[in-house]
Design a protein around this motif. Sequence first.
Motif, short mmCIF file in Angstrom:
data_model
loop_
_atom_site.label_atom_id
_atom_site.label_comp_id
_atom_site.label_asym_id
_atom_site.label_seq_id
_atom_site.Cartn_x
_atom_site.Cartn_y
_atom_site.Cartn_z
N ALA A 1 -38.39 27.43 -6.65
CA ALA A 1 -37.96 27.51 -8.05
C ALA A 1 -38.27 28.88 -8.64
O ALA A 1 -37.46 29.46 -9.37
N GLU A 2 -39.45 29.39 -8.32
CA GLU A 2 -39.81 30.74 -8.79
C GLU A 2 -38.87 31.78 -8.22
O GLU A 2 -38.45 32.71 -8.93
N ASP A 3 -38.51 31.63 -6.96
CA ASP A 3 -37.63 32.59 -6.31
C ASP A 3 -36.23 32.54 -6.91
O ASP A 3 -35.61 33.58 -7.18
N LEU A 4 -35.70 31.33 -7.15
CA LEU A 4 -34.36 31.20 -7.72
C LEU A 4 -34.32 31.79 -9.13
O LEU A 4 -33.34 32.43 -9.53
N THR A 5 -35.39 31.56 -9.89
CA THR A 5 -35.45 32.11 -11.24
C THR A 5 -35.44 33.64 -11.21
O THR A 5 -34.73 34.29 -11.98
N ALA A 6 -36.25 34.20 -10.30
CA ALA A 6 -36.31 35.66 -10.18
C ALA A 6 -34.98 36.26 -9.77
O ALA A 6 -34.61 37.35 -10.21
N ARG A 7 -34.24 35.53 -8.97
CA ARG A 7 -32.95 36.03 -8.49
C ARG A 7 -31.78 35.67 -9.42
O ARG A 7 -30.66 36.12 -9.21
N GLY A 8 -32.05 34.85 -10.43
CA GLY A 8 -31.01 34.48 -11.38
C GLY A 8 -29.97 33.53 -10.83
O GLY A 8 -28.81 33.55 -11.24
N ILE A 9 -30.38 32.66 -9.91
CA ILE A 9 -29.46 31.69 -9.32
C ILE A 9 -29.70 30.33 -9.97
O ILE A 9 -30.81 29.82 -9.96
N LEU A 10 -28.66 29.71 -10.52
CA LEU A 10 -28.79 28.42 -11.17
C LEU A 10 -27.65 27.48 -10.76
O LEU A 10 -26.58 27.48 -11.38
N PRO A 11 -27.85 26.66 -9.72
CA PRO A 11 -26.86 25.61 -9.42
C PRO A 11 -26.74 24.66 -10.60
O PRO A 11 -27.69 24.50 -11.38
N GLY A 12 -25.58 24.04 -10.74
CA GLY A 12 -25.39 23.12 -11.85
C GLY A 12 -25.85 21.71 -11.54
O GLY A 12 -26.29 20.97 -12.42
N VAL A 13 -25.73 21.33 -10.26
CA VAL A 13 -26.00 19.97 -9.83
C VAL A 13 -26.93 20.02 -8.62
O VAL A 13 -26.74 20.84 -7.72
N ALA A 14 -27.94 19.15 -8.59
CA ALA A 14 -28.82 19.05 -7.43
C ALA A 14 -28.90 17.60 -6.97
O ALA A 14 -29.10 16.70 -7.79
N ILE A 15 -28.74 17.41 -5.67
CA ILE A 15 -28.85 16.09 -5.06
C ILE A 15 -30.01 16.15 -4.08
O ILE A 15 -29.98 16.89 -3.10
N ILE A 16 -31.07 15.38 -4.38
CA ILE A 16 -32.27 15.36 -3.56
C ILE A 16 -32.16 14.13 -2.64
O ILE A 16 -32.14 13.00 -3.12
#
Length: 384
Positions: free
Chosen positions: A148-163
């Motif tokens: 999550a920290e890495d995605l935030t730093a890279r500015g990547i935001l998927p709209g939908v997540a399926i766990i």
Amino acid sequence: MELHARTREILNDLIAFPSVSSESNQALITYAAGLLDDCGAKIDFTTSPCGRKANLFATLGPEVDGGILLSGHSDVVPVTDQDWSSDPFNMEERDGRLYGRGSCDMKGFIAATLAMAPIYATQVNARPIHFAFTYDEEVGCLGAQHLAEDLTARGILPGVAIIGEPTEMRVIEGHKGCYEYSTHFHGLPGHGSAPDLGVNAVEYAVRYVSELLQLKQRLRGMAPVVSHFDPPWTTVNVGAMQGGVAHNVIAPKAQVDWEMRPVCARDADLVKTELRRLCEEELLPEMRQIYPEADITVETIGEVAGLEPMAENEARRIMSELTGANGADLVAFGTEAGIFQALGMDVVVCGPGSINQAHKADEYLSLDQLDQCLSVLKRLGGYL
């Protein structure tokens, strides 16, 4: 190769990696990255602070916001002292079931997504599809927090997540958080005949536990008016307590292991605030009046955010359409879902297998559940 057979082949390979949380998962991550790279996916790794573990984040399609994320954890729980009927790290089929450690929790889902990747590569258009495979979910969701920290730093935001945790392909829209702590008490030893000359860590630990039990009862009366959790309130559990040396020795050290499962962040804040007040205003002043070096420290084992049901949830809508479900449910166990929700994604938990099989000897994934998962994932391509 036919999709079902290919999925089983991949699952066999994944189970063969003994990715117990105490060990490295890098061989498994390298294997999965190779399969995704063969499909043309963009591959990124985040390495754990210890350097022995890694997350994998891969993308098919354009690097834009709003994509669909398929996520699973790569680590499994130990098999120590479990009575298995077969080698836990060698997949075996018996009576329509695939046996092996991690088969349902949650390498079955990961295998299905990897088998689908070549198909998604031909379908992806304006909306990307992402794959996230994390480390150390079983010991505090550490990898997902790092990702999550890495995605935030890279500015990547998927709209939908399926766990893809094992839910028997039910759509799950909520679960409580899970916060685990060990509180350590450091006192001053002495002879039991002169209690006023020492600082008895066990006695202060008992007072701490007493406060936890009072908070436990207080939280029962704070359940939300509308709560579908069972039980509907935030729970507190004292799991273990250690301390002391002998009958006639003032205990110099003590430890309390405890957890809470909050239904909302407000309850977690209440518990932590009240315990901090107790320590800072009552316990520590008394301890340090006798022994200035006395101390109470709280070790955070893990703080895993809950998944809060939302009125509008695209992930719930998509998975309800794909599974034919009329609604979504809540579960008692925790997942990484709340970490992704906190980033701003619409999230659900939905995957093959039953949580009742997870963490046990002879863990298995039924072939029927695997087929249901593949059927849903194939139709998911229509949303790309």
